[in-house]
Enzyme design. Sequence first.
Site, mmCIF file in Angstrom:
data_model
loop_
_atom_site.group_PDB
_atom_site.id
_atom_site.type_symbol
_atom_site.label_atom_id
_atom_site.label_comp_id
_atom_site.label_asym_id
_atom_site.label_seq_id
_atom_site.Cartn_x
_atom_site.Cartn_y
_atom_site.Cartn_z
ATOM 1 N N SER A 137 0.865 -1.189 0.000
ATOM 2 C CA SER A 137 0.000 0.000 0.000
ATOM 3 C C SER A 137 0.898 1.234 0.000
ATOM 4 O O SER A 137 2.015 1.195 0.544
ATOM 5 C CB SER A 137 -0.866 0.013 1.265
ATOM 6 O OG SER A 137 -1.437 1.293 1.472
ATOM 7 N N TYR A 147 -0.944 -0.797 10.661
ATOM 8 C CA TYR A 147 -1.332 -1.218 9.295
ATOM 9 C C TYR A 147 -0.244 -0.784 8.304
ATOM 10 O O TYR A 147 0.225 -1.579 7.484
ATOM 11 C CB TYR A 147 -2.693 -0.615 8.901
ATOM 12 C CG TYR A 147 -3.004 -0.842 7.435
ATOM 13 C CD1 TYR A 147 -3.416 -2.099 6.986
ATOM 14 C CD2 TYR A 147 -2.850 0.177 6.492
ATOM 15 C CE1 TYR A 147 -3.673 -2.333 5.634
ATOM 16 C CE2 TYR A 147 -3.096 -0.043 5.142
ATOM 17 C CZ TYR A 147 -3.513 -1.305 4.725
ATOM 18 O OH TYR A 147 -3.754 -1.535 3.386
HETATM 19 N N1 LIG Z 1 -8.661 -0.246 -0.733
HETATM 20 C C1 LIG Z 1 -7.570 0.481 -0.558
HETATM 21 O O1 LIG Z 1 -7.646 1.729 -0.497
HETATM 22 C C2 LIG Z 1 -6.222 -0.191 -0.478
HETATM 23 C C3 LIG Z 1 -5.090 0.611 -0.697
HETATM 24 C C4 LIG Z 1 -3.844 0.022 -0.635
HETATM 25 C C5 LIG Z 1 -3.727 -1.332 -0.385
HETATM 26 N N2 LIG Z 1 -4.838 -2.085 -0.166
HETATM 27 C C6 LIG Z 1 -4.630 -3.516 0.067
HETATM 28 O O2 LIG Z 1 -5.280 -4.227 -0.972
HETATM 29 C C7 LIG Z 1 -5.587 -5.538 -0.530
HETATM 30 C C8 LIG Z 1 -7.020 -5.863 -0.875
HETATM 31 O O3 LIG Z 1 -7.864 -5.012 -0.104
HETATM 32 P P1 LIG Z 1 -9.215 -4.403 -0.701
HETATM 33 O O4 LIG Z 1 -9.073 -2.931 -0.707
HETATM 34 O O5 LIG Z 1 -9.589 -5.098 -1.939
HETATM 35 O O6 LIG Z 1 -10.211 -4.743 0.508
HETATM 36 P P2 LIG Z 1 -11.524 -5.649 0.579
HETATM 37 O O7 LIG Z 1 -12.482 -5.287 -0.484
HETATM 38 O O8 LIG Z 1 -11.963 -5.534 2.007
HETATM 39 O O9 LIG Z 1 -10.981 -7.123 0.301
HETATM 40 C C9 LIG Z 1 -10.207 -7.794 1.254
HETATM 41 C C10 LIG Z 1 -10.056 -9.239 0.826
HETATM 42 O O10 LIG Z 1 -9.220 -9.904 1.790
HETATM 43 C C11 LIG Z 1 -9.859 -11.094 2.193
HETATM 44 N N3 LIG Z 1 -9.562 -11.421 3.595
HETATM 45 C C12 LIG Z 1 -9.628 -10.605 4.663
HETATM 46 N N4 LIG Z 1 -9.348 -11.288 5.791
HETATM 47 C C13 LIG Z 1 -9.090 -12.571 5.402
HETATM 48 C C14 LIG Z 1 -8.738 -13.765 6.084
HETATM 49 N N5 LIG Z 1 -8.626 -13.805 7.436
HETATM 50 N N6 LIG Z 1 -8.560 -14.895 5.381
HETATM 51 C C15 LIG Z 1 -8.693 -14.894 4.029
HETATM 52 N N7 LIG Z 1 -9.025 -13.804 3.322
HETATM 53 C C16 LIG Z 1 -9.222 -12.655 3.994
HETATM 54 C C17 LIG Z 1 -11.341 -10.827 2.040
HETATM 55 O O11 LIG Z 1 -12.010 -12.061 1.851
HETATM 56 P P3 LIG Z 1 -13.238 -12.624 2.755
HETATM 57 O O12 LIG Z 1 -13.637 -11.533 3.721
HETATM 58 O O13 LIG Z 1 -14.309 -12.971 1.771
HETATM 59 O O14 LIG Z 1 -12.645 -13.805 3.420
HETATM 60 C C18 LIG Z 1 -11.374 -9.984 0.772
HETATM 61 O O15 LIG Z 1 -11.403 -10.807 -0.357
HETATM 62 C C19 LIG Z 1 -5.290 -5.572 0.966
HETATM 63 O O16 LIG Z 1 -4.049 -6.209 1.168
HETATM 64 C C20 LIG Z 1 -5.212 -4.102 1.343
HETATM 65 O O17 LIG Z 1 -4.373 -3.898 2.463
HETATM 66 C C21 LIG Z 1 -6.076 -1.547 -0.213
#
Ligand SMILES: NC(=O)c1ccc[n+]([C@@H]2O[C@H](COP(=O)([O-])OP(=O)(O)OC[C@H]3O[C@@H](n4cnc5c(N)ncnc54)[C@H](OP(=O)(O)O)[C@@H]3O)[C@@H](O)[C@H]2O)c1
Length: 259
Positions: A137, A147
């Site tokens: 991130s 985080y």
């Molecule tokens: N959105 C942003 O602004 C942003 C920016 C920079 C980086 N990121 C990173 O991008 C990545 C994806 O995040 P996102 O933004 O797409 O968020 P999201 O929509 O909340 O998706 C998170 C994903 O992680 C999975 N997950 C969470 N806890 C888990 C566990 N204990 N076991 C297995 N799977 C788990 C969830 O699956 P289930 O809940 O269905 O199990 C879901 O598929 C993350 O690493 C996040 O830190 C996000």
Amino acid sequence: MSARRVLVTGASSGIGRALAEEAARLGWATILVGRVGPRLEEVARGLPGTGHEVLVADLSVPEGIGIVASAIRRTADAVDVVVNAAGMGTTAPFPLDSAEAERIMLDVNVRAVLELSQVAAEVMRVRGSGAIVNVSSTAAFWSAGTYAASKAWVLVATQGLANQCRPHGVRVMALVPGFTRTEFHQRSGTDASGVRPWMWLDAAGVAREAFASLAAGKDVCIPGRQYRLLVGMVRHLPPRGRAAVLRRLAPLAPVQTDA
Ligand SMILES: NC(=O)c1ccc[n+]([C@@H]2O[C@H](COP(=O)([O-])OP(=O)(O)OC[C@H]3O[C@@H](n4cnc5c(N)ncnc54)[C@H](OP(=O)(O)O)[C@@H]3O)[C@@H](O)[C@H]2O)c1
């Protein structure tokens, strides 16, 4: 690059889902990992192509990581690309949250990435081909807190892994998105409505840039020109200066509840 099978953690939602969709659009079969079977099956049904699988695993516990590691080690239908996209934040900043919430976040954001990258690197180095993508991130560059620290770990460890794997024909890339419209902020109880509109990325665009950068052999992909400029400008500021810029551009607050 020619790949046959891609395993994506966090494929039920947001960036992981978009990465799985982009991989399928490129003609690859996918293994979709998450905790909720029906959500993964719904994503799989919407993907173009054939041969998509779902794998239910909770990456906050060793058993769940073990299930995914076994899929990566499988020799029949070898996994060519492993994408570690699963990730989460906590609903309160350290030290106001519980130690258990911090442990779960570290296990998902760091331990699972560490162990699955290690297994993937081991298998792929022997094979002499493959790729690993770990989702960090931009928080790694300018934010503070646990985080951000977990995402800084992903970035630095992935760059080291890239150096170790390159001579063996294995590509490794850190994907470093900025604010992206997903379920992430809602899940972590964060009100991100103050984030400047130009800072928001869409997950499909992030996924397109990620695969283009991987094909181009990059070690780090920061999607969006605005973020490449911003990171270049603020990363050399002292920590308090970075925090001040972030507070101005992207003020975050806990979601207010009526309770
Ligand atoms: N959105 C942003 O602004 C942003 C920016 C920079 C980086 N990121 C990173 O991008 C990545 C994806 O995040 P996102 O933004 O797409 O968020 P999201 O929509 O909340 O998706 C998170 C994903 O992680 C999975 N997950 C969470 N806890 C888990 C566990 N204990 N076991 C297995 N799977 C788990 C969830 O699956 P289930 O809940 O269905 O199990 C879901 O598929 C993350 O690493 C996040 O830190 C996000």
